[in-house]
Design a protein around this motif. Sequence first.
Motif, PDB file in Angstrom:
ATOM      1  N   ASN A 101       0.834  -1.206   0.000  1.00 42.51           N
ATOM      2  CA  ASN A 101       0.000   0.000   0.000  1.00 42.51           C
ATOM      3  C   ASN A 101       0.873   1.263   0.000  1.00 42.51           C
ATOM      4  OD1 ASN A 101      -2.326  -1.523  -0.005  1.00 42.51           O
ATOM      5  ND2 ASN A 101      -2.773  -1.254   2.171  1.00 42.51           N
ATOM      6  N   LEU A 124       2.663   1.756  -3.489  1.00 43.25           N
ATOM      7  CA  LEU A 124       1.771   2.271  -4.525  1.00 43.25           C
ATOM      8  C   LEU A 124       1.413   3.727  -4.236  1.00 43.25           C
ATOM      9  CD1 LEU A 124      -0.642  -0.787  -5.064  1.00 43.25           C
ATOM     10  CD2 LEU A 124       1.399  -0.154  -6.383  1.00 43.25           C
ATOM     11  N   PHE A 125       1.235   4.028  -2.949  1.00 47.48           N
ATOM     12  CA  PHE A 125       0.927   5.407  -2.562  1.00 47.48           C
ATOM     13  C   PHE A 125       2.084   6.337  -2.925  1.00 47.48           C
ATOM     14  CE2 PHE A 125       0.731   9.003   0.382  1.00 47.48           C
ATOM     15  CZ  PHE A 125      -0.596   9.398   0.243  1.00 47.48           C
ATOM     16  N   ASN A 174       2.343   6.656  -6.874  1.00 44.15           N
ATOM     17  CA  ASN A 174       1.201   7.253  -7.547  1.00 44.15           C
ATOM     18  C   ASN A 174       0.745   8.556  -6.938  1.00 44.15           C
ATOM     19  OD1 ASN A 174      -2.219   7.002  -7.643  1.00 44.15           O
ATOM     20  ND2 ASN A 174      -1.097   7.044  -9.569  1.00 44.15           N
ATOM     21  N   ARG A 175       0.721   8.642  -5.606  1.00 43.75           N
ATOM     22  CA  ARG A 175       0.158   9.828  -4.974  1.00 43.75           C
ATOM     23  C   ARG A 175       1.202  10.859  -4.597  1.00 43.75           C
ATOM     24  NH1 ARG A 175      -5.192   9.077  -3.397  1.00 43.75           N
ATOM     25  NH2 ARG A 175      -5.121  11.324  -3.086  1.00 43.75           N
ATOM     26  N   ASN A 207      -7.631  -6.504  -5.818  1.00 41.86           N
ATOM     27  CA  ASN A 207      -8.639  -5.685  -6.483  1.00 41.86           C
ATOM     28  C   ASN A 207      -9.225  -4.603  -5.571  1.00 41.86           C
ATOM     29  OD1 ASN A 207     -10.215  -5.459  -9.009  1.00 41.86           O
ATOM     30  ND2 ASN A 207     -11.947  -5.775  -7.640  1.00 41.86           N
ATOM     31  N   GLY A 239     -10.063  -1.491  -3.796  1.00 43.62           N
ATOM     32  CA  GLY A 239      -9.702  -0.103  -4.071  1.00 43.62           C
ATOM     33  C   GLY A 239      -9.557   0.214  -5.548  1.00 43.62           C
ATOM     34  N   ASP A 283     -11.442   0.451  -8.098  1.00 41.75           N
ATOM     35  CA  ASP A 283     -12.373   1.370  -8.748  1.00 41.75           C
ATOM     36  C   ASP A 283     -12.108   2.830  -8.379  1.00 41.75           C
ATOM     37  OD1 ASP A 283     -14.082  -0.601 -10.142  1.00 41.75           O
ATOM     38  OD2 ASP A 283     -14.400  -1.319  -8.111  1.00 41.75           O
ATOM     39  N   TRP A 284     -11.317   3.017  -7.348  1.00 40.77           N
ATOM     40  CA  TRP A 284     -10.935   4.374  -6.962  1.00 40.77           C
ATOM     41  C   TRP A 284      -9.567   4.755  -7.534  1.00 40.77           C
ATOM     42  CZ3 TRP A 284     -14.205   1.407  -4.189  1.00 40.77           C
ATOM     43  CH2 TRP A 284     -15.316   2.013  -3.616  1.00 40.77           C
ATOM     44  N   TYR A 285      -8.715   3.752  -7.686  1.00 41.68           N
ATOM     45  CA  TYR A 285      -7.323   4.019  -8.066  1.00 41.68           C
ATOM     46  C   TYR A 285      -7.201   4.750  -9.406  1.00 41.68           C
ATOM     47  CZ  TYR A 285      -5.911   0.654  -4.402  1.00 41.68           C
ATOM     48  OH  TYR A 285      -5.710   0.001  -3.222  1.00 41.68           O
ATOM     49  N   SER A 341      -8.731   6.998 -10.697  1.00 41.13           N
ATOM     50  CA  SER A 341      -8.927   8.453 -10.656  1.00 41.13           C
ATOM     51  C   SER A 341      -7.610   9.204 -10.545  1.00 41.13           C
ATOM     52  CB  SER A 341      -9.846   8.832  -9.489  1.00 41.13           C
ATOM     53  OG  SER A 341      -9.212   8.526  -8.253  1.00 41.13           O
ATOM     54  N   LEU A 383      -3.773   5.261 -11.326  1.00 45.56           N
ATOM     55  CA  LEU A 383      -3.263   3.947 -10.932  1.00 45.56           C
ATOM     56  C   LEU A 383      -4.187   2.926 -11.593  1.00 45.56           C
ATOM     57  CD1 LEU A 383      -2.456   2.690  -7.286  1.00 45.56           C
ATOM     58  CD2 LEU A 383      -2.700   1.288  -9.310  1.00 45.56           C
TER      59      LEU A 383
END
Lengths: 372, 372
Positions: free
Chosen positions: A64, A67-68, A71-72, A92, A94, A96-98, A100, A103
């Motif tokens: 986590n 990836l944060f 990406n963030r 999988n 999260g 559907d949010w990634y 945005s 990611l």
Amino acid sequence: MKILHTADWHIGKKLAGFDLLEDQQAIFQRLVKVAQDEKVDAIIIAGDLYDRALPNEAAVSAVNDMLFELNRKLNYPLLVVSGNHDSAVRLNTGRDWYASTGLYLNTELDQAFDPITLGDSQFFLLPYFEPVAARLYFDDESLTNIAKAMVPVVAKMQTLFDPGKRHILVGHFFAAGSEHSDSETRVNVGGLDAVAVGDLAPFDYVALGHLHSRHALDAEKIQYSGSLLKYSVSEVAQEKGVYILDTASMTRKFIPLAPKRDVQHLTDSFEHLSDPAIYQELDRDAYTAITLTDTEVIPNVMAQLREIFPQVIGLDRQHGVQLTDRPTVAKLEKLSPTELLGDFYDHVSDSELTTAQMHWAKQALTTAQKED
Amino acid sequence: MKILHTADWHIGKKLAGFDLLEDQQAIFQRLVKVAQDEKVDAIIIAGDLYDRALPNEAAVSAVNDMLFELNRKLNYPLLVVSGNHDSAVRLNTGRDWYASTGLYLNTELDQAFDPITLGDSQFFLLPYFEPVAARLYFDDESLTNIAKAMVPVVAKMQTLFDPGKRHILVGHFFAAGSEHSDSETRVNVGGLDAVAVGDLAPFDYVALGHLHSRHALDAEKIQYSGSLLKYSVSEVAQEKGVYILDTASMTRKFIPLAPKRDVQHLTDSFEHLSDPAIYQELDRDAYTAITLTDTEVIPNVMAQLREIFPQVIGLDRQHGVQLTDRPTVAKLEKLSPTELLGDFYDHVSDSELTTAQMHWAKQALTTAQKED
């Protein structure tokens, strides 16, 4: 556009009981530095982010965070697929949010037919999938393995090709270097369920994960990045790192990443390895598999070696034990104590007792019997 | 503003081996309908989304789908905290992306001090936490339990209060109905580590999870929503549902949710329960705990009851077995076969053998001994 291609992170992996998480976090920071130094525009992670379907909390937290960070914090678009070591369902979470924040993470076959366009390239993110998923998706019972399934998968992707873009496949499967001619060849490359490279020809580039060596495949446009670290003794000779792909020129370069601790395999005598003049020249901090060339019994050999190489991950003898030629228990029961000792010595050291050794053994035995 | 308050979903829970996932998915759809019918503006989920720290893939998939449906399909802001049954680390996956669509999820203590403002209200999302987290956060070794820790937690939240807003705490802890006067009272309400309701006075409303009964606490401004379903036989009398809180009037109403399958506890004789005239009037589809009033031995009793009530989740006798008064093995060894039988009969049926029963037993024993 410059793309960093990595795969097979296997976060949470242990090597002979040694937790590699710190090593993984260290090499990840080096990967971050390469991404920044090379000013890449996006990062491909081609599967096996985790080492197991049910990673422990420390591994979950680490992935986590990674990836944060990419990406963030650093705003890299990420192109990620799940591998066979990942749980598609868990990874999988999260998803559907990634998207945005760029990611892009695919864990199911059907998601692969929704390509991602970034700059000059169109990316098809094909997660590891089981043949049954392809049979269901294409309603075709003949798709009994991945090699067969890849034919309609690639065909469907081709229908989605934007002609003005590069077409890059991100996948996690076993590809083999055979230009297949018929279905039998395709199915049985090397006797395994391997995808023939010829079936991947429509793509300008195929960024793969699964095999841990970046030299696993001899195909210019189809590349395994290799794993983030050496994850077994069989990988000691492999240079680990990442590819930087330039989609304008369609050229790539490999950038090695030095691990915090290496994995090495030493083959030498115990006398040499325990000689400061010799071991001080060696990488004592590495995860070390040792093959001893000695034939003598060495008392407490593992404990002694761990004093010198704290991370011993394996120990064997060059002149290995021949288990197949062992006498049966029935035969052993008929041997005298000294014959048994001779057999045991041969068993562990692959050599015979010397006359002097046999003499000492007999003396010790006589003494022990007197005390009985 | 109208807020739906739910908690303790325990997705993935099994009841006496029966997987409740379908029941949970069914009741979730009823919750969705209530949210829509009531036109709520946001939804509070006060912890224990999962039943266990390591949920199986089906549970992970179900929770992911539920959050997706509420937040992404139906666009409800979600105010979520982790409970003691959740793994904070695992549930945290995706958190940093969720807020972009109004899914506010807190799993760590420090996140609770970043309140969420929606409409007329300010929400403090306090996840379940261990006292050690408070000790570290406040650098105060005296915070040895949750009751003590809540004092600085609430004090710090008060410093963040926006005076123009309602202040709503979402939490997952054990609160008890005592207005504490000193620290000893606070620490030992009912002998447990309970937060005294007096310590929660600064909030206009406290939406809790943890206890499964919505009547667990007699405090107007502090409410447990209760669990989504009846999760044990002890909950059979509890009406399950959700609260709808109106933050303008600070009033609430409870809306019951009917489960797909109820949980019931039947206390009756086997004869009654196996009589079609009686059982056809009963809810045979429910998860059913049965207490038999019989004293006789009933052969294959569980198998027979399962023919009538397929979801038997428990079976016992009203006149239970008295294990504590059992004779010792030494005493039993001195008994005759018929005395042993009498003891056994008393043990399983809590009544004595009749004269006729004893006669049959002696006859059977004599026959058996002759055949020996």
